[in-house]
Write an enzyme that holds these catalytic residues in place. Structure first.
Site, PDB file in Angstrom:
ATOM      1  N   ASP A   1      70.360   5.361  22.544  1.00 57.06           N
ATOM      2  CA  ASP A   1      70.288   4.095  23.272  1.00 57.06           C
ATOM      3  C   ASP A   1      69.954   2.921  22.361  1.00 57.06           C
ATOM      4  O   ASP A   1      70.212   1.773  22.705  1.00 57.06           O
ATOM      5  CB  ASP A   1      69.237   4.186  24.379  1.00 57.06           C
ATOM      6  CG  ASP A   1      69.644   5.152  25.482  1.00 57.06           C
ATOM      7  OD1 ASP A   1      70.847   5.213  25.775  1.00 57.06           O
ATOM      8  OD2 ASP A   1      68.773   5.844  26.033  1.00 57.06           O
TER       9      ASP A   1
ATOM     10  N   ASP B   1      64.411  19.710  44.504  1.00 56.85           N
ATOM     11  CA  ASP B   1      65.506  20.067  45.410  1.00 56.85           C
ATOM     12  C   ASP B   1      66.849  19.523  44.936  1.00 56.85           C
ATOM     13  O   ASP B   1      67.854  19.642  45.633  1.00 56.85           O
ATOM     14  CB  ASP B   1      65.219  19.624  46.840  1.00 56.85           C
ATOM     15  CG  ASP B   1      65.052  18.114  46.961  1.00 56.85           C
ATOM     16  OD1 ASP B   1      65.217  17.400  45.942  1.00 56.85           O
ATOM     17  OD2 ASP B   1      64.745  17.638  48.069  1.00 56.85           O
TER      18      ASP B   1
ATOM     19  N   GLU C   1      60.460  14.415  44.978  1.00 54.55           N
ATOM     20  CA  GLU C   1      59.831  14.607  46.277  1.00 54.55           C
ATOM     21  C   GLU C   1      58.392  15.066  46.113  1.00 54.55           C
ATOM     22  O   GLU C   1      58.000  15.544  45.060  1.00 54.55           O
ATOM     23  CB  GLU C   1      60.612  15.610  47.133  1.00 54.55           C
ATOM     24  CG  GLU C   1      60.639  17.025  46.612  1.00 54.55           C
ATOM     25  CD  GLU C   1      61.793  17.268  45.657  1.00 54.55           C
ATOM     26  OE1 GLU C   1      61.950  18.404  45.199  1.00 54.55           O
ATOM     27  OE2 GLU C   1      62.526  16.297  45.361  1.00 54.55           O
TER      28      GLU C   1
ATOM     29  N   ASP D   1      94.045  28.309  19.376  1.00 57.60           N
ATOM     30  CA  ASP D   1      95.035  27.351  19.880  1.00 57.60           C
ATOM     31  C   ASP D   1      96.401  27.537  19.236  1.00 57.60           C
ATOM     32  O   ASP D   1      97.364  26.854  19.603  1.00 57.60           O
ATOM     33  CB  ASP D   1      94.545  25.909  19.719  1.00 57.60           C
ATOM     34  CG  ASP D   1      94.490  25.430  18.270  1.00 57.60           C
ATOM     35  OD1 ASP D   1      94.648  26.262  17.349  1.00 57.60           O
ATOM     36  OD2 ASP D   1      94.270  24.221  18.051  1.00 57.60           O
TER      37      ASP D   1
ATOM     38  N   CYS E   1      96.253  20.386  16.977  1.00 59.42           N
ATOM     39  CA  CYS E   1      95.328  20.327  15.832  1.00 59.42           C
ATOM     40  C   CYS E   1      95.042  18.891  15.417  1.00 59.42           C
ATOM     41  O   CYS E   1      93.941  18.592  14.930  1.00 59.42           O
ATOM     42  CB  CYS E   1      95.909  21.083  14.640  1.00 59.42           C
ATOM     43  SG  CYS E   1      96.400  22.776  14.992  1.00 59.42           S
TER      44      CYS E   1
ATOM     45  N   ASP F   1      63.120  11.391  17.046  1.00 63.51           N
ATOM     46  CA  ASP F   1      61.780  10.884  16.732  1.00 63.51           C
ATOM     47  C   ASP F   1      61.010  10.665  18.034  1.00 63.51           C
ATOM     48  O   ASP F   1      61.499  10.957  19.115  1.00 63.51           O
ATOM     49  CB  ASP F   1      61.841   9.590  15.900  1.00 63.51           C
ATOM     50  CG  ASP F   1      62.574   8.469  16.617  1.00 63.51           C
ATOM     51  OD1 ASP F   1      62.498   8.405  17.864  1.00 63.51           O
ATOM     52  OD2 ASP F   1      63.226   7.661  15.948  1.00 63.51           O
TER      53      ASP F   1
ATOM     54  N   HIS G   1      93.118  30.294  14.399  1.00 61.61           N
ATOM     55  CA  HIS G   1      92.611  29.588  15.574  1.00 61.61           C
ATOM     56  C   HIS G   1      93.284  30.069  16.848  1.00 61.61           C
ATOM     57  O   HIS G   1      94.492  30.345  16.865  1.00 61.61           O
ATOM     58  CB  HIS G   1      92.834  28.081  15.437  1.00 61.61           C
ATOM     59  CG  HIS G   1      92.040  27.461  14.341  1.00 61.61           C
ATOM     60  ND1 HIS G   1      92.160  26.134  13.992  1.00 61.61           N
ATOM     61  CD2 HIS G   1      91.106  27.974  13.506  1.00 61.61           C
ATOM     62  CE1 HIS G   1      91.333  25.851  12.989  1.00 61.61           C
ATOM     63  NE2 HIS G   1      90.687  26.962  12.678  1.00 61.61           N
TER      64      HIS G   1
ATOM     65  N   ASP H   1      89.705  20.004  14.928  1.00 58.87           N
ATOM     66  CA  ASP H   1      88.852  20.975  14.242  1.00 58.87           C
ATOM     67  C   ASP H   1      87.435  20.464  14.038  1.00 58.87           C
ATOM     68  O   ASP H   1      86.500  21.257  13.901  1.00 58.87           O
ATOM     69  CB  ASP H   1      89.454  21.337  12.882  1.00 58.87           C
ATOM     70  CG  ASP H   1      90.696  22.192  13.019  1.00 58.87           C
ATOM     71  OD1 ASP H   1      90.871  22.795  14.086  1.00 58.87           O
ATOM     72  OD2 ASP H   1      91.492  22.245  12.061  1.00 58.87           O
TER      73      ASP H   1
END
Length: 671
Positions: free
Chosen positions: A158, A125, A131, A479, A653, A169, A477, A357
């Site tokens: 981690d 849920d 649950e 942008d 950029c 792995d 690009h 980039d």
């Protein structure tokens, strides 16, 4: 969940069966009857409910066994129980068979039941808590009322001594960083989801088994075993598609942690099933028999991009030998906002200044947690090791897609990957915006972003990509000709577009006002010595023709964006721009391209254009301020001409921004 099971009776004998709570057990009294039998009666334990089903009509049976029913091929028994048995075979159903006129049974059949409870449970849920036996756990639906568990790809790291992501792995050492019970590696973070297998069994020859549905898509692990120290035990996934759980008796709850191994992609829509099957022992040399299966379904959380309207958290920029002043100006700009500046030093960037980039920052999220994930581009310049070595870490994930056979072009750099703010198009809502990528003109056979990256973006489903035409530019690009800025109000943004028409219109206005000899690039040494004026630009027929063509390319994209993002002309602001054609007949900026800016809330870091000086003020800057500052935006013009513009890039950029995630939950949308 498998809810129906058939057990065959045999007159004159005792049949033992396992009943799983929540299911229906069916048995055929007709085929089990002796040949001379004509009617039957039933007796059963108090905890057993028996119904006689004839021609689809059910009649509940009392426990006293006085009532008789006529035997017919259409007569079956439906058996259910609501409590687990206290001992094996302690609950029973007895069938007595009678001749047509007989008052005493001529034979009987016995069904001896062991009722058990077994379930595979997840957070179906989506409230962050596992649950018990959610009836919708075996399916997955979108929307605010949707159900189904969500799984994160365990793409962070981690464990600092590992060279790659945790998913690379089978070894898991830590629960650090999980949210509540849902995590890989632990207490307040991590990418693992909890899978609970609950079993209440009386002593019986039963074996729960976990067949995996994920293969190389997910893996399941048990909590640490003292024999393995702090390492979690990998039991399912990759090459392990089946795991038998040893049952020791009584009530038991087995806790498994599940990690995603792959993002949604071409051929994998993101759904993964895991099953628990109950196997029954019959005799030696006879295979175990499956008598019950429970199933849960996960959807792998998609990778999500963040648009300019979201608040910035961190600004990234490379330190180069020639960009000290640029770095100083960016630092001053960042100090005005509530975010941090992260500098990639030369020993890491190795002379590669184009951090926009190399990577695109996004995130993944589930109800129990989320964390940023960087998408590494296939361009692989000298910054190629930066995301893996400097960004990947606890609760900071990494993903990449690299083509096996396609050539990598400039369009595979992530200045060519942007995302719009949330939009509504013809009644269809895109609450997380739409991804925008540059491509070649239809049927032109030009450059295009590699298929593996396009497929990956499309497969995430929540930010349906739009392809624009950017191959007309030297670098190619998106942008270079568009961006978005946040504003107050219902729409919450404006789209800024480069416009050569707007530039010529402004220059002609200044010429009519008597400023035709206003000089561009003033104070820039070699560039200003050429004495480039408004009159000179307007009198160049070749430059005019080139920019008329470039404007047609811009207008093509304008029409696509209006259609695919549901925009009107009121939503678009034209920023003056000028391009010149290179030897390959593609466009590069004539002066620093102002649309290629960094957006930090209301603060904009805009490439300083060094436009014509009118009364000692750049008329391009004045014009842009008049367009943007009334909207509550603050314009800071950053000098990038020597460190970036001359290398065919600008402020955007040379910088990158990690932003806050959307407050909107992706699973509430309907793609």
């Amino acid at each position: 969940m498998q809810r129906e099971r058939t057990v065959r009776l045999q007159y004159g004998s005792r049949v033992e069966a396992v009943y799983v709570l929540g299911t229906h057990l069916w048995t055929d009294v007709y085929s089990a009857a002796p040949a001379e039998a004509h009617t039957f009666s039933l007796k059963h334990s108090e905890r057993v409910r028996v119904e006689v089903v004839r021609d689809g009509q059910a009649e509940e049976v009392a426990t006293n066994g006085k009532q008789r029913w006529l035997l017919s091929p259409s007569t079956t028994l439906r058996v259910t129980m609501s409590q687990a048995s206290t001992e094996a075979s302690s609950d029973k159903v007895t069938v007595n068979y009678y001749e047509e006129e007989g008052s005493m049974p001529i034979d009987q059949a016995g069904l001896f039941l062991t009722a058990i409870e077994i379930s595979l449970d997840v957070d179906a849920d989506r409230d962050g808590v596992v649950e018990k036996n959610n009836p919708r756990k075996a399916s997955w639906t979108w929307g605010p009322e949707g159900q189904g568990a969500i799984l994160l790809v365990n793409c962070d790291r981690d464990t600092p001594w590992l060279p790659k992501e945790d998913l690379s792995d089978n070894k898991v050492y830590s629960k650090e960083g999980t949210s509540g019970p849902c995590a890989r590696g632990g207490g307040q973070g991590g990418a693992m989801q909890t899978l609970v297998c609950t079993a209440i069994l009386s002593p019986a020859p039963l074996t729960p088994a976990l067949p995996g549905g994920g293969g190389d898509l997910t893996s399941a692990l048990l909590p640490p075993d003292p024999f393995f120290g702090q390492r979690y035990v990998h039991i399912l996934g990759r090459q392990k598609l089946y795991h038998v759980v040893k049952y020791t008796g009584g009530s038991a709850e087995l806790l498994f942690f599940v990690e995603g191994l792959r993002f949604p992609d071409e051929g994998f829509p993101g759904l993964v099933s895991i099953h628990v099957s109950l196997l029954e022992y019959m005799a030696e040399e006879i295979p175990l028999t499956p008598i019950f299966t429970d199933t849960v379904v996960f959807r792998i959380a998609p990778w999500i991009m963040t648009p300019n309207i979201l608040p910035p958290l961190s600004v990234f920029v490379c330190c180069m030998k020639d960009n000290y002043l640029f770095l100083k100006e960016v630092k001053n700009l960042v100090e005005k906002t509530n975010c941090e500046l992260k500098v990639c030093f030369q020993y890491v960037n190795r002379g590669d200044r184009w951090i926009q980039d190399e990577v695109e920052f996004g995130y993944i999220e589930a109800p129990h947690k989320g964390f940023p994930v960087v998408l590494d581009s296939p361009r692989d310049g000298y910054l190629k090791d930066y995301p893996m070595k400097q960004l990947l870490g606890p609760d900071f994930g990494y993903v990449t897609r690299e083509p096996l056979y396609e050539p990598v072009t400039s369009l595979d750099s992530f200045g060519n990957l942007e995302v719009s703010p949330p939009v509504t198009v013809n009644g269809k809502t895109y609450p997380l915006g739409r991804i925008l990528i540059g491509s070649s003109f239809p049927l032109s056979g030009g450059r295009r972003m590699t298929k593996v990256v396009r497929d990956f973006l499309q497969a995430q489903q929540v930010q349906a990509p739009v392809e624009l035409y950017s191959d007309w530019l030297t670098v190619g690009h998106v942008d270079e000709f568009m961006t978005f800025v946040p504003i107050p109000g219902t729409k919450q943004f404006r789209m800024l577009m480069a416009s050569t028409s707007a530039c010529y219109k402004l220059f002609r206005e200044k010429q009519r006002e008597g400023h035709g000899e206003a000089i561009m690039f003033k104070g820039l040494g070699g560039m200003s010595s050429k004495r480039i004026t408004i009159n000179k630009i307007l009198s160049s027929e070749s430059l005019v023709q080139e920019n008329q063509y470039f404007q047609r390319c811009l207008d093509w994209n304008r029409d696509i964006l209006k259609k695919e993002l549901g925009l009107t002309e009121k939503d678009i602001i034209d920023l003056p721009a000028l391009f010149k054609m290179d030897e390959r007949r593609q466009a590069r900026a004539y002066f620093p391209n102002m649309v290629n800016m960094i957006v930090l809330d209301k603060d904009l870091g805009i490439p300083k254009p060094f436009g014509p000086q009118v009364e000692d003020v750049c008329c391009l800057e004045t014009h842009v301020r008049s367009l943007l500052e009334p909207l509550g935006l603050c314009c800071t013009f950053v000098d990038d001409i020597s460190a970036y513009h001359k290398f065919l890039g600008e402020v955007h950029c040379g910088t990158n921004v990690r932003r806050k995630p959307f407050t909107f939950k992706w699973w509430h949308m309907v793609p």
